[in-house]
Design an enzyme around this catalytic site. Structure first.
Site, PDB file in Angstrom:
ATOM      1  N   VAL A  97       0.958  -1.157   0.034  1.00  0.00           N
ATOM      2  CA  VAL A  97       0.095   0.072   0.095  1.00  0.00           C
ATOM      3  C   VAL A  97       0.843   1.238   0.049  1.00  0.00           C
ATOM      4  CG1 VAL A  97      -1.810   1.501   1.108  1.00  0.00           C
ATOM      5  CG2 VAL A  97      -1.853  -1.193   1.292  1.00  0.00           C
ATOM      6  N   ARG A 103      -2.883   2.559   6.651  1.00  0.00           N
ATOM      7  CA  ARG A 103      -3.833   2.658   7.753  1.00  0.00           C
ATOM      8  C   ARG A 103      -5.176   2.965   7.405  1.00  0.00           C
ATOM      9  NH1 ARG A 103       0.274   0.468   9.206  1.00  0.00           N
ATOM     10  NH2 ARG A 103       1.699   1.043  10.791  1.00  0.00           N
ATOM     11  N   ARG A 104      -5.450   2.646   6.014  1.00  0.00           N
ATOM     12  CA  ARG A 104      -6.908   2.954   6.023  1.00  0.00           C
ATOM     13  C   ARG A 104      -7.796   1.585   5.517  1.00  0.00           C
ATOM     14  NH1 ARG A 104      -5.276   6.870   7.558  1.00  0.00           N
ATOM     15  NH2 ARG A 104      -5.160   8.910   6.344  1.00  0.00           N
ATOM     16  N   LEU A 106      -7.046  -1.028   3.335  1.00  0.00           N
ATOM     17  CA  LEU A 106      -6.773  -1.433   2.132  1.00  0.00           C
ATOM     18  C   LEU A 106      -6.330  -2.760   2.157  1.00  0.00           C
ATOM     19  CD1 LEU A 106      -5.638   1.686   0.200  1.00  0.00           C
ATOM     20  CD2 LEU A 106      -8.177   0.843   0.381  1.00  0.00           C
ATOM     21  N   TYR A 136       0.525 -10.314   9.449  1.00  0.00           N
ATOM     22  CA  TYR A 136      -0.273 -11.351   8.802  1.00  0.00           C
ATOM     23  C   TYR A 136      -1.108 -12.046  10.014  1.00  0.00           C
ATOM     24  CZ  TYR A 136       1.465  -9.560   4.588  1.00  0.00           C
ATOM     25  OH  TYR A 136       1.919  -8.760   3.488  1.00  0.00           O
ATOM     26  N   PHE A 427       8.411 -15.955  -3.385  1.00  0.00           N
ATOM     27  CA  PHE A 427       7.504 -16.052  -4.488  1.00  0.00           C
ATOM     28  C   PHE A 427       6.860 -14.605  -4.485  1.00  0.00           C
ATOM     29  CE2 PHE A 427       6.112 -18.678  -0.711  1.00  0.00           C
ATOM     30  CZ  PHE A 427       4.719 -17.793  -0.617  1.00  0.00           C
TER      31      PHE A 427
END
Length: 427
Positions: A97, A103-104, A106, A136, A427
């Protein structure tokens, strides 16, 4: 309604930022946004390179007007499981991003879209390489493999033990990059079918390695490549390496850096290590990444001369999307039964599951109302799936709750494998 302020000072609502699959013609601007997201100024857009891993519908862009400010893509890979089964997975990569739009939410929108699509496609597991540890886990991913390397002081190590096996009638040959491009893919495909945690290598792996299409933003320097052939001429091993020159006071004290190492059997591995340890001018052998349980240190007369590489860390992260399909595909160490209660805010792995394995190591998972032996979240489930992490260790860290005494060890016995899961490839 939240807003983001872009460089020209105008405010854009998050609801106005469109997330959509891009077309192949949009790979250039998408690549530029990817470079910005990874803080790589001046790197070419490289649409031809991006095209190597373009799969329609699986390459996403977040758009503020006509400007791409977020990137995300997944690829259909196969993951080698304990027991040798190849499981179709969603391999997630190129997640960025742009700094002006952080911090929105997305990333959450792009990840949510992909996980739902992966489950719909029948991909029971998603994998990724985490650039930062704390991102994550909230999406249900847990670290499932590690990188592991060694730094060897060859003089102190005293050479490899004389009693190690050697491949009768075998030979080692230096090969060109063109030969590497022909021989490497087939050898790797044979190797990775016996290595839990490994994934396939596509053209986007081999073309940068051989210099046919260098990865944008990374300097390519031709490595040395050697293969081992058995008495019949069949390639059974491969090593790629480079030399770091160092001649203090005119005395040779170079470092040989091993970039890739594949061996189908132990005799081949020993033959390749003997070669690498005998290259002229070399005093230090740096193996940046090899299987975490590889016996390399024990090959030397003095294993204390083999020290862990300073960059060893978690590497491939895994998220279970379909518990019965994922666990039904792998093999287990023997018979047993453990009931898991899994929490998962996204719902994919949530529930109480009975893992039942027979004496042949065939297992199945089914919903149950029985009392749970262990309680854990989706992150911990992802870490345990391939067996590279220990239930007992996670329980000691309060990442798994043991509700029946001995249950953590019971699950470890089922998940244990002769060879630890390991993925050497990005990857």
């Amino acid at each position: 309604m939240s807003t983001s302020t872009v460089a020209n000072g105008t405010a854009t609502t998050v609801d106005e930022i469109e997330i959509r699959a891009i077309t192949e013609d949009e790979l250039g601007p998408w690549g530029a946004a990817l470079n910005l997201g990874f803080q790589r100024a001046g790197v070419p857009q490289a649409p031809e390179f991006r095209r190597l891993r373009y799969f329609p519908g699986r390459t996403l862009g977040a758009y503020d007007g006509d400007r791409c400010i977020g990137t995300f893509r997944s690829m259909p890979y196969q993951l080698t499981l304990p027991g040798g089964h190849l499981l179709p997975v969603s391999a997630i990569t190129s997640v960025t991003v742009t700094q002006t739009h952080r911090r929105r939410g997305l990333l959450s929108r792009m990840m949510g879209r992909e996980l739902a699509a992966a489950r719909e496609r029948g991909e029971a597991v998603a994998i990724l390489i985490a650039a930062e540890y704390n991102i994550y886990g909230r999406f249900g991913f847990g670290p499932a493999t590690r990188t592991h390397g060694w730094r060897v002081d060859l003089k102190r190590a005293g050479g490899l033990r004389a009693d190690l096996p050697s491949a009768a009638g075998g030979r080692i040959d230096l090969i060109s990059m063109a030969e590497l491009g022909r021989l490497g893919p087939e050898l790797h495909e044979r190797w990775r079918r016996g290595q839990p945690g490994a994934i396939g290598r596509d053209d986007a792996h081999w073309k940068p390695v051989t210099g046919e299409m260098p990865a944008p933003g990374f300097e390519w320097k031709e490595p040395f490549a050697v293969v081992h052939r058995d008495a019949d001429g069949t390639v059974t091993g491969l090593a790629l390496y480079r030399l770091e020159d160092h001649f203090p006071g005119g005395l040779a004290s170079c470092t040989l850096v091993v970039k890739d190492f594949l061996a189908l059997d132990r005799a081949t591995a020993v033959s390749l290590w003997r070669y690498l340890c005998s290259v002229d001018w070399v005093s230090t052998l740096l193996v940046k990444n090899i299987g975490p349980d590889d016996p390399l240190p024990l090959y030397f007369n003095d294993p204390r001369a083999v020290q862990p590489y300073e960059d060893n860390a978690d590497y491939m992260w895994l998220r279970v999307l379909d518990v019965p399909a994922a666990f039904g595909a792998r093999r287990f160490a023997g018979a047993g039964r453990v009931v898991l209660e899994v929490t998962d805010p996204a719902g994919y792995a949530a529930g109480r599951w009975a893992l039942t394995c027979d004496a042949e190591g065939v297992g199945q998972v089914a919903p149950t109302t029985d009392q749970a032996d262990l309680a854990l979240d989706a992150r911990a489930l992802g870490s345990l799936y391939l067996g590279a992490e220990s239930t007992s260790r996670l329980a000691a860290a309060h990442l798994v709750e043991e509700r029946r005494p001995g249950a953590a060890f019971a699950l470890d016995r089922l998940l244990g494998t002769p060879l630890k899961a390991w993925n050497p490839d990005n990857f």
